[in-house]
Design a protein around this motif. Sequence first.
Motif, PDB file in Angstrom:
ATOM      1  N   PRO A 298       7.519  12.375  -2.047  1.00 16.01           N
ATOM      2  CA  PRO A 298       7.578  11.032  -2.640  1.00 16.01           C
ATOM      3  C   PRO A 298       8.873  10.305  -2.324  1.00 16.01           C
ATOM      4  N   MET A 299       9.996  11.033  -2.194  1.00 16.96           N
ATOM      5  CA  MET A 299      11.248  10.386  -1.819  1.00 16.96           C
ATOM      6  C   MET A 299      11.178   9.843  -0.396  1.00 16.96           C
ATOM      7  N   ALA A 300      10.531  10.577   0.499  1.00 18.45           N
ATOM      8  CA  ALA A 300      10.366  10.111   1.872  1.00 18.45           C
ATOM      9  C   ALA A 300       9.474   8.866   1.927  1.00 18.45           C
ATOM     10  N   VAL A 301       8.477   8.812   1.067  1.00 17.56           N
ATOM     11  CA  VAL A 301       7.615   7.624   0.994  1.00 17.56           C
ATOM     12  C   VAL A 301       8.425   6.401   0.606  1.00 17.56           C
ATOM     13  N   LEU A 302       9.393   6.577  -0.307  1.00 21.12           N
ATOM     14  CA  LEU A 302      10.236   5.458  -0.723  1.00 21.12           C
ATOM     15  C   LEU A 302      11.130   4.971   0.414  1.00 21.12           C
ATOM     16  N   VAL A 303      11.639   5.890   1.214  1.00 21.11           N
ATOM     17  CA  VAL A 303      12.445   5.494   2.377  1.00 21.11           C
ATOM     18  C   VAL A 303      11.585   4.709   3.361  1.00 21.11           C
ATOM     19  N   LEU A 304      10.368   5.202   3.612  1.00 22.29           N
ATOM     20  CA  LEU A 304       9.443   4.501   4.496  1.00 22.29           C
ATOM     21  C   LEU A 304       9.099   3.127   3.936  1.00 22.29           C
ATOM     22  N   GLY A 305       8.849   3.062   2.626  1.00 24.41           N
ATOM     23  CA  GLY A 305       8.475   1.802   1.999  1.00 24.41           C
ATOM     24  C   GLY A 305       9.542   0.743   2.162  1.00 24.41           C
ATOM     25  N   PHE A 306      10.803   1.121   1.950  1.00 22.28           N
ATOM     26  CA  PHE A 306      11.861   0.118   2.074  1.00 22.28           C
ATOM     27  C   PHE A 306      12.069  -0.279   3.527  1.00 22.28           C
ATOM     28  N   ALA A 307      11.911   0.661   4.445  1.00 21.38           N
ATOM     29  CA  ALA A 307      11.997   0.320   5.868  1.00 21.38           C
ATOM     30  C   ALA A 307      10.923  -0.708   6.231  1.00 21.38           C
ATOM     31  N   LEU A 308       9.728  -0.532   5.682  1.00 21.45           N
ATOM     32  CA  LEU A 308       8.650  -1.495   5.936  1.00 21.45           C
ATOM     33  C   LEU A 308       8.938  -2.841   5.283  1.00 21.45           C
ATOM     34  N   ALA A 309       9.549  -2.813   4.091  1.00 23.00           N
ATOM     35  CA  ALA A 309       9.909  -4.061   3.420  1.00 23.00           C
ATOM     36  C   ALA A 309      10.908  -4.849   4.256  1.00 23.00           C
ATOM     37  N   LEU A 310      11.899  -4.156   4.829  1.00 22.90           N
ATOM     38  CA  LEU A 310      12.873  -4.820   5.685  1.00 22.90           C
ATOM     39  C   LEU A 310      12.219  -5.339   6.964  1.00 22.90           C
ATOM     40  N   PHE A 311      11.305  -4.546   7.522  1.00 20.04           N
ATOM     41  CA  PHE A 311      10.616  -4.993   8.728  1.00 20.04           C
ATOM     42  C   PHE A 311       9.760  -6.222   8.434  1.00 20.04           C
ATOM     43  N   THR A 312       9.105  -6.229   7.282  1.00 19.69           N
ATOM     44  CA  THR A 312       8.278  -7.375   6.900  1.00 19.69           C
ATOM     45  C   THR A 312       9.123  -8.629   6.791  1.00 19.69           C
ATOM     46  N   PHE A 313      10.313  -8.497   6.213  1.00 19.96           N
ATOM     47  CA  PHE A 313      11.188  -9.651   6.028  1.00 19.96           C
ATOM     48  C   PHE A 313      11.877 -10.065   7.319  1.00 19.96           C
ATOM     49  N   LEU A 314      12.425  -9.096   8.055  1.00 20.86           N
ATOM     50  CA  LEU A 314      13.255  -9.408   9.213  1.00 20.86           C
ATOM     51  C   LEU A 314      12.518  -9.267  10.538  1.00 20.86           C
ATOM     52  N   GLY A 315      11.923  -8.098  10.771  1.00 20.73           N
ATOM     53  CA  GLY A 315      11.347  -7.822  12.076  1.00 20.73           C
ATOM     54  C   GLY A 315      10.198  -8.723  12.450  1.00 20.73           C
TER      55      GLY A 315
ATOM     56  N   LEU B 212       0.821  -1.209   0.000  1.00 18.60           N
ATOM     57  CA  LEU B 212       0.000   0.000   0.000  1.00 18.60           C
ATOM     58  C   LEU B 212       0.856   1.260   0.000  1.00 18.60           C
ATOM     59  N   VAL B 213       1.996   1.231   0.680  1.00 20.07           N
ATOM     60  CA  VAL B 213       2.888   2.396   0.699  1.00 20.07           C
ATOM     61  C   VAL B 213       3.439   2.666  -0.698  1.00 20.07           C
ATOM     62  N   TYR B 214       3.835   1.610  -1.411  1.00 21.80           N
ATOM     63  CA  TYR B 214       4.329   1.824  -2.777  1.00 21.80           C
ATOM     64  C   TYR B 214       3.194   2.187  -3.735  1.00 21.80           C
ATOM     65  N   THR B 215       1.989   1.727  -3.436  1.00 18.94           N
ATOM     66  CA  THR B 215       0.823   2.175  -4.206  1.00 18.94           C
ATOM     67  C   THR B 215       0.615   3.674  -4.003  1.00 18.94           C
ATOM     68  N   LEU B 216       0.798   4.126  -2.766  1.00 20.03           N
ATOM     69  CA  LEU B 216       0.704   5.557  -2.466  1.00 20.03           C
ATOM     70  C   LEU B 216       1.751   6.333  -3.255  1.00 20.03           C
ATOM     71  N   TYR B 217       2.977   5.814  -3.305  1.00 18.32           N
ATOM     72  CA  TYR B 217       4.024   6.504  -4.068  1.00 18.32           C
ATOM     73  C   TYR B 217       3.620   6.643  -5.536  1.00 18.32           C
ATOM     74  N   LEU B 218       3.113   5.572  -6.133  1.00 17.52           N
ATOM     75  CA  LEU B 218       2.716   5.630  -7.539  1.00 17.52           C
ATOM     76  C   LEU B 218       1.580   6.630  -7.746  1.00 17.52           C
ATOM     77  N   HIS B 219       0.676   6.679  -6.781  1.00 19.06           N
ATOM     78  CA  HIS B 219      -0.425   7.654  -6.872  1.00 19.06           C
ATOM     79  C   HIS B 219       0.116   9.083  -6.818  1.00 19.06           C
ATOM     80  N   ILE B 220       1.046   9.326  -5.900  1.00 20.73           N
ATOM     81  CA  ILE B 220       1.618  10.666  -5.749  1.00 20.73           C
ATOM     82  C   ILE B 220       2.439  11.042  -6.981  1.00 20.73           C
ATOM     83  N   ARG B 221       3.258  10.102  -7.420  1.00 17.92           N
ATOM     84  CA  ARG B 221       4.220  10.410  -8.485  1.00 17.92           C
ATOM     85  C   ARG B 221       3.561  10.443  -9.859  1.00 17.92           C
ATOM     86  N   LEU B 222       2.685   9.491 -10.140  1.00 19.83           N
ATOM     87  CA  LEU B 222       2.080   9.397 -11.466  1.00 19.83           C
ATOM     88  C   LEU B 222       0.721  10.087 -11.531  1.00 19.83           C
TER      89      LEU B 222
END
Length: 262
Positions: free
Chosen positions: A233-250, A214-224
């Motif tokens: 939008p750059m901050a959204v990408l930082v948040l998105g990758f942090a969530l991706a790492l949390f999903t995998f590791l945390g 959903l966070v990356y969907t938000l980025y696409l909505h904002i950017r496109l």
Amino acid sequence: MNATLSFFLFLAATAVSACSLFTKRATIFCDLIARILAAIAVLLLLILLLWRSFSIGFPALTGMYEGLTFFSGAIGGLTLFMMRKGERASRMIRLWGFLVAAVLLALASSPLAPSSLSYPVPALRSGWLVLHVSFSFLGEAAFAVSFAAAITWFLARRPETKNKAEAVASAAVALGYPVYTLGALLFGAIWAQYAWGRFWGWDPKEIWALVTWLVYTLYLHIRLGRKRRGAFPMAVLVLGFALALFTFLGVNFLASGLHSYR
């Protein structure tokens, strides 16, 4: 065989990439050396995963160690593929991409990810699981490139560097979003039906994978959709990758559930 050498190669590639930003006379040479070091690291990781897969008779993607190894190699390889040019923005993005790959390999060498070979349980010996894991990591590797581009954007002072970083970030998400959608959501749901008898069970990892999407969907909505550029939008990408790492590791260690390694 282990991933230690690849870790040091990625670390060296990061250092050489940093030098290429400050050494004008040796920029081309340093850039070439950094790419060669990273390419060797990716190749060694590929050989390692193939060896482990051959040893257990199934694609080695079912454990934390293999996941970190595959993820790191995918980030390194995709960074090399997308950043083939030698301009300043590309060198900066490569630096951050190689650093992320090195950090993941450092985690692979920690007690959190035992490297002993183990045969997957029957529920994990599924082609749908292989598709689920591999596509998820490939999509997240593209998100890692977008993260590197976002960090580059925040650190850059030159307008041309910022413009290049925005373009790379958009291209990386355009590549990673459909791949992640297939891997994390579609293939994951099919495998869940095969393994546990339901497509969706509100497992913690399923929830956080959806939040990441959903966070990356938000980025696409904002950017496109909104055509918005700049810091948000750059901050959204930082948040998105942090969530991706949390999903995998945390989630694996902080929450109980069918995906937990605890």
